[in-house]
Design an enzyme around this catalytic site. Structure first.
Site, short mmCIF file in Angstrom:
data_model
loop_
_atom_site.label_atom_id
_atom_site.label_comp_id
_atom_site.label_asym_id
_atom_site.label_seq_id
_atom_site.Cartn_x
_atom_site.Cartn_y
_atom_site.Cartn_z
N TYR A 1 -66.27 -22.46 79.15
CA TYR A 1 -66.20 -21.08 79.64
C TYR A 1 -65.07 -20.38 78.91
O TYR A 1 -64.00 -20.97 78.69
CB TYR A 1 -65.89 -21.08 81.15
CG TYR A 1 -65.58 -19.70 81.69
CD1 TYR A 1 -66.59 -18.92 82.25
CD2 TYR A 1 -64.29 -19.17 81.63
CE1 TYR A 1 -66.32 -17.64 82.73
CE2 TYR A 1 -64.01 -17.90 82.10
CZ TYR A 1 -65.03 -17.14 82.65
OH TYR A 1 -64.77 -15.88 83.12
N GLU B 1 -66.97 -11.98 78.62
CA GLU B 1 -67.14 -13.26 79.30
C GLU B 1 -68.23 -14.03 78.58
O GLU B 1 -69.38 -13.58 78.53
CB GLU B 1 -67.50 -13.07 80.78
CG GLU B 1 -67.51 -14.39 81.53
CD GLU B 1 -67.83 -14.23 83.01
OE1 GLU B 1 -68.89 -13.65 83.33
OE2 GLU B 1 -67.03 -14.69 83.84
#
Ligand code: GDP
Ligand code: MN
Length: 397
Positions: A118, A206
């Site tokens: 991530y 993101e």
């Protein structure tokens, strides 16, 4: 402004960030055409069909599917295009899918392990610095990781005067457990990603997941990109990426009228000139024990036309039980604004079914109050801030 995944990837790619390659399609037929093209460009035999909506969690909702041949590309694209995709991030009724991204399959088997990470880039408002947030736990909800295993989330803050430093990118690659070729790739990935963030005036990136492929490439598989609206004037090409069908219709209408409008959940509609006064007015409503229904800055020219448009926009919100108009007459004289309000009220006749509280302060405020009081309209006027608050209370109790 939020972008679609394919648009975010275009921007990342232009800054040298390696992304999962793909092309968009609007129909199942087009999907097959671009899938063939992608096979020529990348050699991929398998394709991933990805719904393009402004919401995450698409995989869970059935909006991301693997196709192992062209028949499956056609079949899956046909299913996904036109569907109302429901994910944890969409309204309960879902979001209509108009486009799909046909992307290369990057989860191919090979000698090395495949890992999902991530990574996000965002502004830490507390320190006023950009930061990179990253985790070994990619591909799943970062909120869940934060709740159950917060020690697996790392952050790296960037000093704006020197930018991202080499040692910081290496630390990130190290903390993600990488070595050899994958380590070098990650350092380059982080560096390009940060350059992209600064270069396109983003407010959030993101990338979940960032993939380490079986042959040690580091790839952005997903891209959630939010650009800073206030910097869009510097990026005409990005401004064109706006997809109004993804935005709230009422906010699109307000924007077209030059009004700064944000929809909120409360019952007191606000019409204010100036963002600072609008914030103070929202505070005032809260102190009076209520919640604002919106933020609305009508800007410098509060004439009858604009007041009327603003009225109409506020009244489209069925939760509105009262409207508080709070205008400071500096350049625009209060009596003009008052006349504008009265005229708008007259024009709209019985469309307005909720009490209106007007507070005009500044040049010719007394005259303005007189115009409102003598108009014969059921408009409550106030000059002091406290008075306005009391009137809101009276109107709603
Ligand atoms: P999101 O669900 O909206 O976050 O969409 P993502 O772009 O993150 O995709 C969801 C999931 O689809 C990923 O976490 C992967 O597990 C899977 N996926 C994405 N691309 C590929 C691919 O190329 N091959 C395979 N096999 N799975 C993929
Ligand atoms: Mn994702």
């Amino acid at each position: 402004m939020n972008l679609h995944e394919f648009q975010g990837k275009q921007i990342l790619s232009s800054y040298g960030v390696r992304v999962q390659r793909g092309h968009v399609a609007n129909t199942a037929e087009e999907a097959v055409t671009v899938a063939k093209q992608l096979t020529e460009e990348t050699g991929t035999g398998w394709h991933v069909i990805k719904a393009q909506i402004h919401a995450g969690g698409r995989g869970k909702g059935g909006g991301v599917k693997l196709a192992k041949n062209l028949d499956q590309v056609s079949e899956i694209a046909g299913q996904i295009i036109g569907m109302d995709l429901i994910t944890p991030q969409t309204p309960p009724t879902g979001k209509r899918v108009n486009k799909v991204l046909i992307a290369e399959d990057v989860y191919y088997p090979g000698d090395g392990e495949i890992s999902e990470f991530y990574m996000s880039v965002l502004l830490n408002r507390a320190t006023g610095r950009n930061m990179i947030m990253y985790s070994t736990e990619g591909g799943m909800d970062i909120e869940e990781v934060a709740e159950h295993t917060p020690h697996l989330i790392f952050t790296e803050e960037i000093d704006p005067s020197v930018g991202l430093q080499g040692f910081q990118a290496r630390k990130i690659a190290f903390n993600l457990g990488l070595s050899g070729g994958a380590f070098k790739e990650m350092v380059k990935f982080v560096d390009s990603l940060y350059n992209a963030y600064v270069g396109c005036d983003a407010s959030m990136f993101e990338i979940n997941p960032v993939l380490k492929t079986s042959d040690d490439k580091i790839i952005a598989v997903d891209a959630k990109v939010t650009l800073d609206d206030n910097a869009l004037y510097r990026h005409a090409d990005y401004a064109e990426m706006r997809d109004e069908s993804e935005e709230r219709p009422i906010e699109v209408e307000a924007k077209a009228a030059g009004l700064n409008y944000v929809d909120l959940d409360g019952t007191v509609g606000c019409m204010v000139n100036g963002a600072g006064l609008a914030m103070a007015t929202m505070d005032l409503i809260k102190y009076a024990g209520f919640e604002p229904a919106n933020f609305l800055d009508v800007g410098g020219t509060a004439d009858a036309k604009r007041v009327e448009i603003a009225f109409r926009i506020i009244l489209k919100d069925p939760n509105v039980k009262a409207i508080l108009i709070n205008i400071f007459g500096g350049i625009v004289r209060c009596d003009r604004v008052a006349q504008g309000i009265v005229d708008a009220y007259k024009n709209m006749g019985d469309e307005i079914k909720v009490p209106i509280i007007v507070r005009l302060q500044g040049t010719n405020a007394d005259l303005a109050k007189q115009i409102i009081d003598e108009s014969g309209m059921p408009i409550l006027s106030a000059i002091e801030f406290q008075e306005a608050s009391d009137r809101v209370k009276e109107a709603l109790s």
